[in-house]
Design a protein around this motif. Structure first.
Motif, PDB file in Angstrom:
ATOM      1  N   THR A   1       0.774  -1.005  -0.079  1.00 20.91           N
ATOM      2  CA  THR A   1       0.023  -0.036  -0.141  1.00 20.91           C
ATOM      3  C   THR A   1       0.870   1.119  -0.015  1.00 20.91           C
ATOM      4  O   THR A   1       1.927   1.250   0.461  1.00 20.91           O
ATOM      5  CB  THR A   1      -0.922   0.128   1.124  1.00 20.91           C
ATOM      6  N   PRO A   2       0.431   2.554  -0.565  1.00 21.97           N
ATOM      7  CA  PRO A   2       1.191   3.744  -0.425  1.00 21.97           C
ATOM      8  C   PRO A   2       1.511   3.837   0.948  1.00 21.97           C
ATOM      9  O   PRO A   2       2.365   4.604   1.361  1.00 21.97           O
ATOM     10  CB  PRO A   2       0.197   4.683  -1.232  1.00 21.97           C
ATOM     11  N   GLU A   3       0.519   3.639   1.849  1.00 23.52           N
ATOM     12  CA  GLU A   3       0.633   3.938   3.391  1.00 23.52           C
ATOM     13  C   GLU A   3       1.760   3.383   4.079  1.00 23.52           C
ATOM     14  O   GLU A   3       3.005   3.920   4.813  1.00 23.52           O
ATOM     15  CB  GLU A   3      -0.661   3.748   3.939  1.00 23.52           C
ATOM     16  N   ALA A   4       2.149   1.933   3.638  1.00 25.51           N
ATOM     17  CA  ALA A   4       3.157   1.485   3.885  1.00 25.51           C
ATOM     18  C   ALA A   4       4.553   1.930   3.404  1.00 25.51           C
ATOM     19  O   ALA A   4       5.621   2.119   4.156  1.00 25.51           O
ATOM     20  CB  ALA A   4       3.283   0.061   3.638  1.00 25.51           C
ATOM     21  N   VAL A   5       4.469   2.344   2.210  1.00 24.86           N
ATOM     22  CA  VAL A   5       5.760   3.142   1.682  1.00 24.86           C
ATOM     23  C   VAL A   5       6.078   4.383   2.395  1.00 24.86           C
ATOM     24  O   VAL A   5       7.133   4.621   2.740  1.00 24.86           O
ATOM     25  CB  VAL A   5       5.621   3.259   0.159  1.00 24.86           C
ATOM     26  N   GLN A   6       5.011   5.038   2.445  1.00 25.07           N
ATOM     27  CA  GLN A   6       5.104   6.338   3.346  1.00 25.07           C
ATOM     28  C   GLN A   6       5.538   6.379   4.728  1.00 25.07           C
ATOM     29  O   GLN A   6       6.419   7.351   5.129  1.00 25.07           O
ATOM     30  CB  GLN A   6       3.831   7.230   3.174  1.00 25.07           C
ATOM     31  N   ALA A   7       5.037   5.278   5.338  1.00 30.72           N
ATOM     32  CA  ALA A   7       5.472   4.908   6.808  1.00 30.72           C
ATOM     33  C   ALA A   7       6.845   4.461   6.961  1.00 30.72           C
ATOM     34  O   ALA A   7       7.462   4.493   7.895  1.00 30.72           O
ATOM     35  CB  ALA A   7       4.577   4.126   7.372  1.00 30.72           C
ATOM     36  N   SER A   8       7.743   4.333   5.858  1.00 28.37           N
ATOM     37  CA  SER A   8       9.084   3.615   5.883  1.00 28.37           C
ATOM     38  C   SER A   8       9.997   4.603   5.501  1.00 28.37           C
ATOM     39  O   SER A   8      10.046   5.328   4.870  1.00 28.37           O
ATOM     40  CB  SER A   8       8.899   2.371   5.020  1.00 28.37           C
ATOM     41  N   ASP A   9      11.121   4.510   6.324  1.00 26.60           N
ATOM     42  CA  ASP A   9      12.331   5.566   5.997  1.00 26.60           C
ATOM     43  C   ASP A   9      13.206   4.666   4.978  1.00 26.60           C
ATOM     44  O   ASP A   9      13.785   5.186   3.943  1.00 26.60           O
ATOM     45  CB  ASP A   9      13.517   5.194   7.297  1.00 26.60           C
ATOM     46  N   TYR A  10      13.402   3.408   4.762  1.00 26.08           N
ATOM     47  CA  TYR A  10      13.892   2.599   3.729  1.00 26.08           C
ATOM     48  C   TYR A  10      13.139   1.705   3.001  1.00 26.08           C
ATOM     49  O   TYR A  10      11.960   1.057   3.805  1.00 26.08           O
ATOM     50  CB  TYR A  10      14.836   1.527   4.308  1.00 26.08           C
ATOM     51  N   VAL A  11      12.904   1.843   1.666  1.00 27.24           N
ATOM     52  CA  VAL A  11      11.929   0.791   0.896  1.00 27.24           C
ATOM     53  C   VAL A  11      13.084  -0.210   0.082  1.00 27.24           C
ATOM     54  O   VAL A  11      13.708   0.359  -0.439  1.00 27.24           O
ATOM     55  CB  VAL A  11      10.932   1.609   0.047  1.00 27.24           C
ATOM     56  N   ILE A  12      13.026  -1.384   0.410  1.00 28.99           N
ATOM     57  CA  ILE A  12      13.889  -2.180  -0.474  1.00 28.99           C
ATOM     58  C   ILE A  12      13.143  -3.125  -1.185  1.00 28.99           C
ATOM     59  O   ILE A  12      12.303  -3.871  -0.935  1.00 28.99           O
ATOM     60  CB  ILE A  12      14.693  -3.098   0.777  1.00 28.99           C
ATOM     61  N   THR A  13      13.342  -2.949  -2.573  1.00 29.50           N
ATOM     62  CA  THR A  13      12.332  -3.716  -3.585  1.00 29.50           C
ATOM     63  C   THR A  13      13.501  -4.898  -4.065  1.00 29.50           C
ATOM     64  O   THR A  13      14.677  -4.894  -4.038  1.00 29.50           O
ATOM     65  CB  THR A  13      12.152  -2.877  -4.787  1.00 29.50           C
ATOM     66  N   MET A  14      12.678  -5.983  -4.298  1.00 30.88           N
ATOM     67  CA  MET A  14      13.440  -7.353  -4.903  1.00 30.88           C
ATOM     68  C   MET A  14      12.724  -7.798  -6.045  1.00 30.88           C
ATOM     69  O   MET A  14      11.692  -8.679  -5.813  1.00 30.88           O
ATOM     70  CB  MET A  14      13.298  -8.268  -3.639  1.00 30.88           C
ATOM     71  N   GLY A  15      12.568  -6.944  -6.978  1.00 32.30           N
ATOM     72  CA  GLY A  15      11.924  -7.461  -8.323  1.00 32.30           C
ATOM     73  C   GLY A  15      10.370  -6.927  -8.106  1.00 32.30           C
ATOM     74  O   GLY A  15       9.617  -7.821  -8.901  1.00 32.30           O
TER      75      GLY A  15
END
Length: 143
Positions: free
Chosen positions: A72-86
């Motif tokens: 969700t956009p909210e989970a991204v917005q609430a995080s300092d680091y966003v680590i994507t894996m594909g």
């Protein structure tokens, strides 16, 4: 009184069933309550990959009770680091976040013997991430 986490990290992969779950398990295990840990998927699966669960069990970390969650956009917005894996372009971008993309093989459909090297690669990256977060210290409260 426990202190607040120094950072929040969101791990994202397509199904939130393998890589992101193993990463979240390692970070929770290695950083404890110093870091808030989340994971999600752009198209979450029905359950965590059993080979990932077994590979993590071998190193003393139980992720068997985890459930894939939708990104969700909210989970991204609430995080300092966003680590994507594909997850490709499915991950929303917000200013002020640190985005990292970890190119890791997808463990979907693989047996535990093929998942072990992926698990070990994730562990090394998590150890480096914990060191980076610890070096950065708590977020500034004077912003």
């Amino acid at each position: 009184m426990p202190s607040a986490p120094t950072a929040s990290v969101l791990f994202v992969c397509v199904h939130n069933a393998g890589r992101s779950q193993m990463a979240a398990g390692f970070l929770s295990h290695l950083a404890g309550d110093r870091v808030e840990v989340r994971s999600a998927g752009s198209l979450p699966g029905d359950r965590v990959n059993p080979a990932a669960v077994e590979a993590m069990r071998e190193v003393g970390i139980d992720i068997s009770d985890r459930q894939p969650k939708v990104l969700t956009p909210e989970a991204v917005q609430a995080s300092d680091y966003v680590i994507t894996m594909g997850c490709g372009d499915a991950c929303p971008v917000f200013p002020g976040r640190t985005y990292l993309d970890w190119a890791l093989e997808d463990p979907a459909g693989k047996g535990v013997e093929s998942v072990r090297p992926i698990r070990d690669a994730i562990r090394s990256r998590i150890e480096a991430l914990v060191a980076e977060i610890d070096a950065a210290g708590p977020p500034s409260t004077t912003d």
